[in-house]
Write a protein that holds these residues in place. Sequence first.
Motif, mmCIF file in Angstrom:
data_model
loop_
_atom_site.group_PDB
_atom_site.id
_atom_site.type_symbol
_atom_site.label_atom_id
_atom_site.label_comp_id
_atom_site.label_asym_id
_atom_site.label_seq_id
_atom_site.Cartn_x
_atom_site.Cartn_y
_atom_site.Cartn_z
ATOM 1 N N HIS A 181 0.846 -1.199 0.000
ATOM 2 C CA HIS A 181 0.000 0.000 0.000
ATOM 3 C C HIS A 181 0.883 1.252 0.000
ATOM 4 N N HIS A 182 1.439 1.603 1.151
ATOM 5 C CA HIS A 182 2.412 2.697 1.234
ATOM 6 C C HIS A 182 3.240 2.509 2.500
ATOM 7 N N PRO A 183 4.336 3.238 2.664
ATOM 8 C CA PRO A 183 5.267 2.960 3.760
ATOM 9 C C PRO A 183 4.733 3.283 5.150
ATOM 10 N N PHE A 184 3.548 3.872 5.243
ATOM 11 C CA PHE A 184 3.010 4.292 6.543
ATOM 12 C C PHE A 184 1.985 3.300 7.085
ATOM 13 N N THR A 185 1.798 2.185 6.370
ATOM 14 C CA THR A 185 0.835 1.167 6.778
ATOM 15 C C THR A 185 1.406 0.348 7.928
ATOM 16 N N SER A 186 0.594 0.155 8.949
ATOM 17 C CA SER A 186 1.036 -0.600 10.122
ATOM 18 C C SER A 186 0.932 -2.106 9.875
ATOM 19 N N PRO A 187 1.924 -2.870 10.349
ATOM 20 C CA PRO A 187 1.766 -4.327 10.313
ATOM 21 C C PRO A 187 0.719 -4.773 11.328
ATOM 22 N N LYS A 188 0.176 -5.967 11.141
ATOM 23 C CA LYS A 188 -0.761 -6.510 12.127
ATOM 24 C C LYS A 188 -0.051 -6.611 13.475
ATOM 25 N N PRO A 189 -0.797 -6.426 14.563
ATOM 26 C CA PRO A 189 -0.169 -6.477 15.894
ATOM 27 C C PRO A 189 0.630 -7.760 16.096
ATOM 28 N N GLY A 190 1.840 -7.599 16.637
ATOM 29 C CA GLY A 190 2.666 -8.754 16.975
ATOM 30 C C GLY A 190 3.471 -9.320 15.827
ATOM 31 N N GLN A 191 3.413 -8.690 14.638
ATOM 32 C CA GLN A 191 4.110 -9.274 13.491
ATOM 33 C C GLN A 191 5.344 -8.493 13.045
ATOM 34 N N ILE A 192 5.622 -7.373 13.675
ATOM 35 C CA ILE A 192 6.722 -6.541 13.190
ATOM 36 C C ILE A 192 8.069 -7.261 13.299
ATOM 37 N N GLU A 193 8.200 -8.160 14.308
ATOM 38 C CA GLU A 193 9.461 -8.877 14.457
ATOM 39 C C GLU A 193 9.744 -9.778 13.260
ATOM 40 N N MET A 194 8.689 -10.214 12.576
ATOM 41 C CA MET A 194 8.854 -11.114 11.429
ATOM 42 C C MET A 194 9.500 -10.423 10.233
ATOM 43 N N LEU A 195 9.580 -9.084 10.260
ATOM 44 C CA LEU A 195 10.214 -8.383 9.149
ATOM 45 C C LEU A 195 11.671 -8.824 8.974
ATOM 46 N N ASP A 196 12.321 -9.221 10.056
ATOM 47 C CA ASP A 196 13.719 -9.653 9.967
ATOM 48 C C ASP A 196 13.853 -11.089 9.470
ATOM 49 N N THR A 197 12.855 -11.935 9.770
ATOM 50 C CA THR A 197 12.986 -13.363 9.471
ATOM 51 C C THR A 197 12.179 -13.802 8.253
ATOM 52 N N ASN A 198 10.990 -13.268 8.085
ATOM 53 C CA ASN A 198 10.117 -13.711 6.988
ATOM 54 C C ASN A 198 9.248 -12.543 6.519
ATOM 55 N N PRO A 199 9.855 -11.547 5.870
ATOM 56 C CA PRO A 199 9.120 -10.313 5.539
ATOM 57 C C PRO A 199 7.903 -10.547 4.651
ATOM 58 N N GLY A 200 7.953 -11.533 3.767
ATOM 59 C CA GLY A 200 6.820 -11.790 2.868
ATOM 60 C C GLY A 200 5.594 -12.307 3.583
ATOM 61 N N ALA A 201 5.759 -12.815 4.814
ATOM 62 C CA ALA A 201 4.628 -13.372 5.554
ATOM 63 C C ALA A 201 3.926 -12.344 6.435
ATOM 64 N N VAL A 202 4.508 -11.148 6.583
ATOM 65 C CA VAL A 202 3.920 -10.137 7.470
ATOM 66 C C VAL A 202 2.649 -9.575 6.829
ATOM 67 N N LYS A 203 1.586 -9.534 7.608
ATOM 68 C CA LYS A 203 0.308 -9.005 7.125
ATOM 69 C C LYS A 203 0.149 -7.545 7.538
ATOM 70 N N ALA A 204 -0.506 -6.793 6.694
ATOM 71 C CA ALA A 204 -0.736 -5.370 6.959
ATOM 72 C C ALA A 204 -2.074 -5.177 7.636
ATOM 73 N N ASN A 205 -2.133 -4.142 8.452
ATOM 74 C CA ASN A 205 -3.406 -3.739 9.048
ATOM 75 C C ASN A 205 -4.148 -2.897 8.008
ATOM 76 N N ALA A 206 -4.425 -3.522 6.857
ATOM 77 C CA ALA A 206 -4.950 -2.802 5.692
ATOM 78 C C ALA A 206 -6.203 -3.484 5.179
ATOM 79 N N TYR A 207 -6.999 -2.727 4.450
ATOM 80 C CA TYR A 207 -8.310 -3.202 4.005
ATOM 81 C C TYR A 207 -8.701 -2.463 2.733
ATOM 82 N N ASP A 208 -9.375 -3.176 1.846
ATOM 83 C CA ASP A 208 -9.938 -2.579 0.631
ATOM 84 C C ASP A 208 -11.437 -2.825 0.618
ATOM 85 N N LEU A 209 -12.181 -1.834 0.163
ATOM 86 C CA LEU A 209 -13.614 -2.004 -0.040
ATOM 87 C C LEU A 209 -13.851 -2.250 -1.527
ATOM 88 N N VAL A 210 -14.468 -3.377 -1.834
ATOM 89 C CA VAL A 210 -14.705 -3.806 -3.211
ATOM 90 C C VAL A 210 -16.197 -3.750 -3.484
#
Length: 583
Positions: free
Chosen positions: A445-474
């Motif tokens: 989305h953009h660099p200011f999007t927060s990761p889901k709670p408790g997942q920021i540590e995964m950025l060092d080990t498995n960055p592709g698995a980190v989920k964003a606290n983001a949502y789209d309305l379709v």
Amino acid sequence: MYRSHNNGELRASNINENVTLSGWVQKSRDKGFMIWVDLRDRYGLTQLIFDEERTPKAIMEKAKTLGREFVVQVTGTVIERASKNPNLPTGDIEILVSELNILNEAKLPPFTIEDETDGGEELRMQYRYLDIRRNPVKNSLIFRHKVTQEVRNYLSNQDFIEVETPYLIKSTPEGARDFVVPSRMNEGQFYALPQSPQTFKQLLMVGGMDKYFQIVKCFRDEDLRADRQPEFTQIDCEMAFVEQEDILNIFEGLTRHLLKEINGVDVDKFPRMLFDDAMRLYGNDKPDIRFGMEFGELNKVAQHKDFKVFNSAELVVGIAVPGAASYTRKEIDKLIDWVKRPQVGALGMVYVKCNEDGTFKSSVDKFYDQDDLAKWAEVTGAKAGDLICVLSGDTNKVRAQLSALRMEMAERLGLRKPDEFAPLWVIDFPLLELDEETGHYHAMHHPFTSPKPGQIEMLDTNPGAVKANAYDLVLNGNEIGGGSIRIHDKETQAIMFKHLGFTEEEAKAQFGFLMDAFEYGAPPHGGLAFGLDRLVAILGGQETIRDFIAFPKNNSGRDVMIDAPAPIDDEQLNELSLKLNLK
């Protein structure tokens, strides 16, 4: 006074009144002794009548000179129409003209100003001011106005404050290319036009404006499509002291309000779907759920035989097209040619006809028996009379290909009904996306999007698995809005910049003002932006946004009416300290 009434206003109750009208001549019918003229403004049509026996001779002669699109003012008496037109709101009356004033003559238009015109799209864009006189375009612009009014009403009633943010800002890496503006007073330096007011609305949250919105122009220098323009309008919103659930509830409410007030449609459910499930079941992150044809993954039931195409594929996946078992071999061959087009990119397609008698006929009968094909039908949910279409290949590519086929078949079968609305939230997007060319991650989305709670540590080990606290309305297979809970502390934002490849110096140069603001008590905050152009088009039963924009650009990003972009003269270039190296 140019007019006492508009041209859609007069009714039988106005008979015998003396009125003054103004507008454009839609058409004129001259029978010699009698002339009828249809007078048009944006409110409608009124028929005028000039009669040798009742109309002054000078007025009669002037009426004979009227051409299409002349601008005129008339005064006369409302009389009962001899031959009524039940399809016209003013069809019971006409105006017996006693005075005629030609306000402006007009050249013959390059196309007819009718609902069904003879003008091609490029010609109508060149003369857009004439195109706006046609009902389809005029009504689309009025419709857009109604939508924006309802948006403002709803958000104002929810205590949102409309705040304007700057158009001349700093260039930031948000994904698309910026439009840049040279600064005359600061030699060699440039402003950028905003791709969104993202950082400003976050700063408004730091400033204590806890509910902000803005109907705002944004700019992206990217390739164009039918639903994309270089300048577009967002309903931009931000809220402080909120979690994801608060934002989803508020903007479900806005969408529900618009559907009710604009379309007269009540929508109760806004299903929520994980990003991973949307990709698995529909092949894209903005699925149209007005119809079925969910993906069935066939690896387990299709990779046990000696069919090398499937055995070598990362994913074998199919859909059941309702009622399409009746397709002839010629029709199926055309469908295979369709998926082979460069725009889709499939190498071929396997099909299975689910016959009414419970048997199956496929293009791979040589490799698979009836029991195998029955399992395919079970996985894809196919019933008697359906056609199973199967694609295979790399997971991401084949999902996109099958998604395109699914939408095409829905279009052909009339399943994408414009008066049926199916909203959907897609949540839990990946925080980062891998660029296959560079091997680097960038923000989905953009660099200011927060990761889901408790997942920021995964950025060092498995960055592709980190989920964003983001949502789209379709809505109906179109993303109409998207947003996220934002990062609101300097430390987390610094970690995010680091994983996006920014050095400390680069992060400070680009976003130091935001990082500094976070040190002065930034509240938890998040928001969402609707694409107004696309939203209005969908509510209006269309998927092309162009007719809902007063002066759109063409597919090359040009305004063919004013001939822009255009060169500027050397004096301006010198003032801006610019030199163009043109070959």
